[in-house]
Design an enzyme around this catalytic site. Structure first.
Site, mmCIF file in Angstrom:
data_model
loop_
_atom_site.group_PDB
_atom_site.id
_atom_site.type_symbol
_atom_site.label_atom_id
_atom_site.label_comp_id
_atom_site.label_asym_id
_atom_site.label_seq_id
_atom_site.Cartn_x
_atom_site.Cartn_y
_atom_site.Cartn_z
ATOM 1 C CB SER A 34 5.387 -4.214 6.077
ATOM 2 O OG SER A 34 5.317 -2.802 5.960
ATOM 3 C CE1 TYR B 232 -0.258 -4.220 5.998
ATOM 4 C CE2 TYR B 232 1.600 -2.740 6.361
ATOM 5 C CZ TYR B 232 0.972 -3.705 5.604
ATOM 6 O OH TYR B 232 1.568 -4.164 4.444
HETATM 7 C C1 GCO Z 1 0.454 1.754 4.082
HETATM 8 C C2 GCO Z 1 1.738 1.208 4.674
HETATM 9 C C3 GCO Z 1 2.238 0.126 3.791
HETATM 10 C C4 GCO Z 1 3.602 -0.378 4.121
HETATM 11 C C5 GCO Z 1 4.076 -1.283 3.016
HETATM 12 C C6 GCO Z 1 5.522 -1.117 2.666
HETATM 13 O O1 GCO Z 1 0.091 2.823 4.459
HETATM 14 O O2 GCO Z 1 -0.174 1.059 3.302
HETATM 15 O O3 GCO Z 1 2.669 2.224 4.883
HETATM 16 O O4 GCO Z 1 2.196 0.531 2.470
HETATM 17 O O5 GCO Z 1 4.467 0.639 4.428
HETATM 18 O O6 GCO Z 1 3.742 -2.558 3.467
HETATM 19 O O7 GCO Z 1 6.338 -1.984 3.347
#
Ligand code: GCO
Length: 255
Positions: A146, A159
């Site tokens: 991500s 995450y």
């Molecule tokens: C969210 C996160 C993700 C990541 C996404 C982009 O709040 O859900 O920011 O959206 O940033 O995996 O790479």
């Protein structure tokens, strides 16, 4: 040239592929010729996804198992072994999001996000690689990172930690398994229009921020991830190992 990217005769397992980006990867690989195994915990997603692919004439089957359970993963791979299905390509895509400021975050939610987004890639990766090594055929592993593998954002700590871990787990896989002709690489999707991001898209402030901060000026579409997934699944990437490819419209370049 197209032979380089042709996946005919290969079988791919995409975890968490009942919908969202997982489904896009599975559909893209099927279009490139692979037989695909769709995995999802929700039976209705699984049935629907398999039906959609079969309707297009693709070779698809569903396999419901929990990627965070070593027993469930072992049982799923045993079932594939029994059916004579050998996984040549694994996309560790299954993931969840849970947004909460860290001081309010409970350990159980931290653990759940780490298990689903990071530990699952180890469990399923190990099961797939063990078989690739035993067969002597090599294989492809694609882990999904991500933007937060690189740049943190408030409220998504577990995450962020998991996706940072994915980047290095991929390199660990390359370090140990390159000798068996297994290539492990990471795709880092940017802000893509999926259900996981629905709350962010609906948030006018966030949506405006994404459009302003990204040099592409827009969110990405799930199908824009397919080319990279096919490339990293194919012979075209046979000497590419441990890399992370961001598909983010240029976002990280201007960070
Ligand atoms: C969210 C996160 C993700 C990541 C996404 C982009 O709040 O859900 O920011 O959206 O940033 O995996 O790479």
């Amino acid at each position: 040239m197209s032979a380089l990217f042709d996946l005919t005769g290969r079988t791919a397992l995409v975890t968490g592929s009942g919908r969202g980006l997982g489904f896009a990867y599975a559909e893209g690989l099927a279009e490139a010729g692979a037989a695909v195994v769709i995995n999802d915990l929700r039976e209705e997603n699984l049935t629907e996804a398999v039906a959609k692919l079969k309707a297009k004439g693709y070779n698809a089957r569903g396999l419901a198992f929990d990627v965070t359970s070593e027993e469930a993963v072992a049982a799923a791979f045993d079932a594939l072994d029994k059916d004579g299905v050998a996984i040549d390509i694994l996309i560790n895509n299954a993931g969840i999001q849970f947004r909460k400021p860290m001081v309010e975050l409970e350990l159980k939610d931290w653990q759940r996000v780490i298990d689903t987004n990071l530990t699952s890639a180890f469990i399923v990766g190990k099961a797939a690689a063990t078989r690739m090594i035993a067969r002597g055929t090599g294989g492809k592993i694609i882990n999904i990172g991500s933007l937060v593998s690189e740049a943190a954002r408030a409220t998504v700590a577990p995450y962020t930690a998991a996706k940072g871990g994915i980047k290095m787990l991929t390199r660990a896989m390359a370090a140990e398994w390159a000798q068996f002709n297994i290539q492990a690489n990471t795709i880092g999707p940017g802000y893509i229009l999926t259900e996981m991001c629905a709350a962010l898209v609906e948030n006018v402030e966030f949506d405006t921020w994404v459009k302003k901060s990204n040099p592409a000026g827009r969110w990405g579409k799930p199908e824009e991830l397919i080319g990279t997934a096919v490339y990293l699944s194919s012979s075209a990437s046979d000497y590419v190992n441990g890399q992370m490819i961001y598909v983010d419209g240029g976002w990280l370049s201007v960070l």
